[in-house]
Design an enzyme around this catalytic site. Structure first.
Site, PDB file in Angstrom:
ATOM      1  N   ASN A 135       1.162  -0.806  -0.411  1.00 10.58           N
ATOM      2  CA  ASN A 135      -0.469   0.174   0.077  1.00 10.58           C
ATOM      3  C   ASN A 135       1.475   0.843   0.204  1.00 10.58           C
ATOM      4  O   ASN A 135       1.160   1.958   0.882  1.00 10.58           O
ATOM      5  CB  ASN A 135      -0.820   0.386   1.472  1.00 10.58           C
ATOM      6  CG  ASN A 135      -2.153  -1.094   1.038  1.00 10.58           C
ATOM      7  OD1 ASN A 135      -2.517  -0.884   0.470  1.00 10.58           O
ATOM      8  ND2 ASN A 135      -1.300  -2.421   2.292  1.00 10.58           N
ATOM      9  N   GLU A 136       1.290   1.617  -1.250  1.00 11.41           N
ATOM     10  CA  GLU A 136       2.462   2.950  -0.901  1.00 11.41           C
ATOM     11  C   GLU A 136       1.225   4.417  -1.056  1.00 11.41           C
ATOM     12  O   GLU A 136       0.198   4.015  -0.731  1.00 11.41           O
ATOM     13  CB  GLU A 136       2.528   2.348  -2.583  1.00 11.41           C
ATOM     14  CG  GLU A 136       3.476   1.874  -3.425  1.00 11.41           C
ATOM     15  CD  GLU A 136       4.802   1.671  -2.609  1.00 11.41           C
ATOM     16  OE1 GLU A 136       5.008   2.129  -1.605  1.00 11.41           O
ATOM     17  OE2 GLU A 136       5.676   1.237  -4.181  1.00 11.41           O
ATOM     18  N   PRO A 137       2.155   5.593  -1.018  1.00 10.49           N
ATOM     19  CA  PRO A 137       1.313   6.489  -0.282  1.00 10.49           C
ATOM     20  C   PRO A 137       0.338   6.867  -1.258  1.00 10.49           C
ATOM     21  O   PRO A 137       0.075   6.677  -2.472  1.00 10.49           O
ATOM     22  CB  PRO A 137       2.561   7.185  -0.962  1.00 10.49           C
ATOM     23  CG  PRO A 137       3.834   6.594  -0.285  1.00 10.49           C
ATOM     24  CD  PRO A 137       3.436   5.298  -0.811  1.00 10.49           C
TER      25      PRO A 137
END
Length: 640
Positions: free
Chosen positions: A164-166
């Site tokens: 879950n990236e920025p």
């Protein structure tokens, strides 16, 4: 053992996550493993299954190692365990060593009695048009199993949990995501070439993770320090997905000392409470104050202290004048042009002993170029000042050579053979076979033993040239080729007794007064850390030897980081001429020049990083009001 950083200060914490700091990542991992084992047994007693959410990467490896040990030695069964992995690269085949299917079986599943039908890992081979349906089904399977009881997490440098990236949203579920560029660069160590690192992954969502009943977040090494501080002390934000864990009702964060260094209670504890002032903490505070108000230490005033949360120090030391002199003198005493000690002088305030005048020295280099990159100036100085210096290259470095470089050397040997008749027919055949292999090699293909040998010899020749440039003869150059490294891939074997025995044998032969080693405390399974652990183990096993009482261990840092000023115990200044000689020694490593196979996240060449880092250390010393130098190499003494 939990670190005394959690007990040392009476502090008002700024952390919005429950963090425990451990002295050693392995001890923390064992604690988590034992907690999981206890939960498994409790569910077994109740006749129920337990659902584990599992992570990959270096952070949970020791957790899995301990769970395997408990299974084999204490009889823990995993027959009631159902697992769901957080994520998987997309696309990727399960047989690839970079896949998380391979990872989980290698480190856990093939060693325990879990039912294969209870193992769930996102599928990196499904067709793109089926991904959305597949992800919904993955979520449904988690719900049908009763939800996740215990979720293991690591944290990426972008703040990602899972992948879950920025920008990830709070209620996100399992889905296909695009990987952040930083995440892909960090993955390069596993994939060897940038173009082979996937751009996408399938990951559980933030919402999926947040539904877990218990969450353990693990973070090891100084490269995780900044993002852990932001995750723990910053506001909840999709820009740092790990901050969503601040809203979880039952989360535990376990980090080691190296990963804690950016936390306010560790970095600047005087800003959050009353400190128990030790000499080391005083130095740390005064350096911070000097850098904050941009004044040399000897120009700091009572007002500077009072206005920056350090009035306690003025009370304890009566005036800023006395305190400033105390700290300035301590830093001044770290500077020496005699890293092996200066004979015939009072050494009471010098970092190294005056006697013996000529010391036996071992410089341990994890890779074949770390010696000159990290301490090339000190290396040159030790040799020039007449010490008996030995360099020991701990690993072959054979995976860090481009295929085109290996092919060039093979062709050289072939042509030499044609002109001299030195090669036998079987040798010619072997070389031709290696050349053909290199010409058709796929990105994910492991090198053959012959190609690994060729690449290792390339690194060995470069290391020998660098050591000779620094003034060493052949008998003082040692190639250890530690077995843990020789897997032919980026994933290495665990440190073994054979590795430690090789270090011990060399130390016993030389009986050094000084040992220099790479003190990189980042990834606990990275090559530098494993090499350092081998040296630590050798020191511990040899401690009963009489000569060990005179053996000091000095740690240098790698090509990416330097010791913070308050931790430096020996600072070796370099002149412009010496810095240039160091550069020439680094240039001997031609295979690592321009574009090395493992550049990290820094686009500068290794010699540029080294010079910039050394100049920056000199600039810091200069800003604190100390003598002005072109560059400084820094060391910290390890005291067992």
């Amino acid at each position: 053992m939990m670190s005394n950083h959690t007990l040392k200060y009476q502090l008002r914490s700024l952390e919005k996550l429950p963090i425990k700091i451990w002295e050693d990542a392995t001890d923390a991992s064992k604690h988590v493993a034992r907690s999981i084992a206890l939960a498994i047994r409790q569910k077994q007693q109740e006749g129920e299954h337990i659902v584990l959410g599992l992570a990959t990467g270096s952070s949970p490896i020791d957790v899995y190692k301990e769970l395997v040990r408990i299974h084999k030695e204490e009889g823990l069964s995993f027959k009631n365990v159902i697992t769901f992995n957080l994520d998987e690269y997309y696309p990727i085949v399960p047989a690839s060593e970079q896949s998380y299917v391979w990872f989980m079986h290698e480190y856990l599943f093939k060693h325990i009695d879990i039912d294969p039908n209870n193992i769930h890992i996102p599928d990196g081979t499904i067709e793109m048009d089926q991904v959305e349906t597949y992800c919904r089904e993955y979520e449904k399977k988690i719900d049908q199993a009763g939800g996740i009881d215990i979720q293991l997490l690591g944290i990426g440098r972008t703040g990602h949990i899972g992948f879950n990236e920025p920008g990830s949203w709070r209620r996100s579920e399992t889905r296909l995501v695009r990987l952040d560029d930083i995440t892909r660069r960090d993955a390069l160590k596993d994939f060897l070439q940038p173009e082979s690192v996937p751009y996408r992954a399938i990951t559980m969502g933030i919402g999926t993770i947040m539904k877990a009943r218990k969450v353990y977040l693990l973070g090891w090494g100084h490269h995780k320090a900044d993002i852990l501080q932001q995750a723990a002390e910053g506001p909840v934000s999709p820009n740092i997905p790990a901050t969503f864990l601040q809203e979880h009702p039952n989360v535990s964060v376990l980090i080691d000392v190296a990963a804690s260094t950016a936390l306010t209670r560790v970095k600047t504890p005087w800003r959050v409470g009353i400190c128990q002032w030790t000499d080391d903490l005083v130095v740390q505070a005064v350096i911070w104050l000097s850098q904050t108000v941009k004044k040399p230490i000897l120009r700091l005033t009572d007002s500077d202290y009072n206005e920056n949360h350090l009035s306690d120090l003025i009370i304890e030391y009566a005036s800023s004048y006395d305190l400033n002199i105390k700290v300035h003198n301590r830093l001044q005493n770290t500077i020496t042009g005699w890293p092996g000690g200066k004979a015939g002088t009072d050494d009471s305030r010098r970092p190294e002993r005056a006697q013996p005048a000529k010391k036996r020295v071992i410089i341990f280099s994890p890779h074949p170029d770390d010696d000159v990159i990290s301490m090339g100036g000190t290396f040159l100085r030790l040799v020039e000042q007449g010490h008996d210096v030995h360099v020991a290259y701990q690993t072959s470095g054979n995976i860090a050579v481009h295929d085109h470089d290996a092919a060039r050397f093979v062709e050289f040997i072939q042509e030499l053979g044609e002109h001299t008749d030195l090669l036998k027919e079987d040798q010619k055949s072997s070389l031709e076979k290696s050349l053909k292999f290199l010409s058709k090699k796929q990105i994910s293909t492991k090198d053959t033993n012959e190609v690994r040998l060729i690449k290792g010899l390339i690194r060995r020749g470069e290391a020998r040239a660098g050591a000779r440039f620094c003034g060493l003869g052949e008998k003082n150059i040692h190639f250890l080729d530690l077995p843990f490294y020789e897997t032919g891939s980026t994933r290495k074997s665990p440190l073994g007794q054979k590795d430690i025995a090789i270090i011990k044998d060399l130390m016993t032969e030389i009986k050094p007064h000084q040992v220099f080693a790479a003190g990189d405390l980042a990834d606990p399974h990275g090559t530098h850390r494993v090499c350092l652990n081998a040296i630590f183990s050798a020191f511990q096993e040899l401690q009963s030897q009489k000569w060990m009482k005179d053996c000091w261990l000095w740690l240098y840092r790698g090509a990416w980081h330097e010791w913070p000023a308050h931790e430096i115990e020996m600072a070796v200044p370099l002149s412009p001429v010496e810095l240039h000689k160091k550069r020439k020694a680094i240039f001997m490593h031609q295979s690592q020049k321009d574009s090395p196979p493992f550049p990290g996240d820094d686009e500068r060449e290794f010699w540029q990083r080294a010079e910039d880092r050394n100049r920056d250390t000199a600039r810091i010393y200069r800003s604190l009001g100390l003598s002005e130098y072109e560059a400084i190499e820094a060391f910290r003494r390890w005291k067992f």
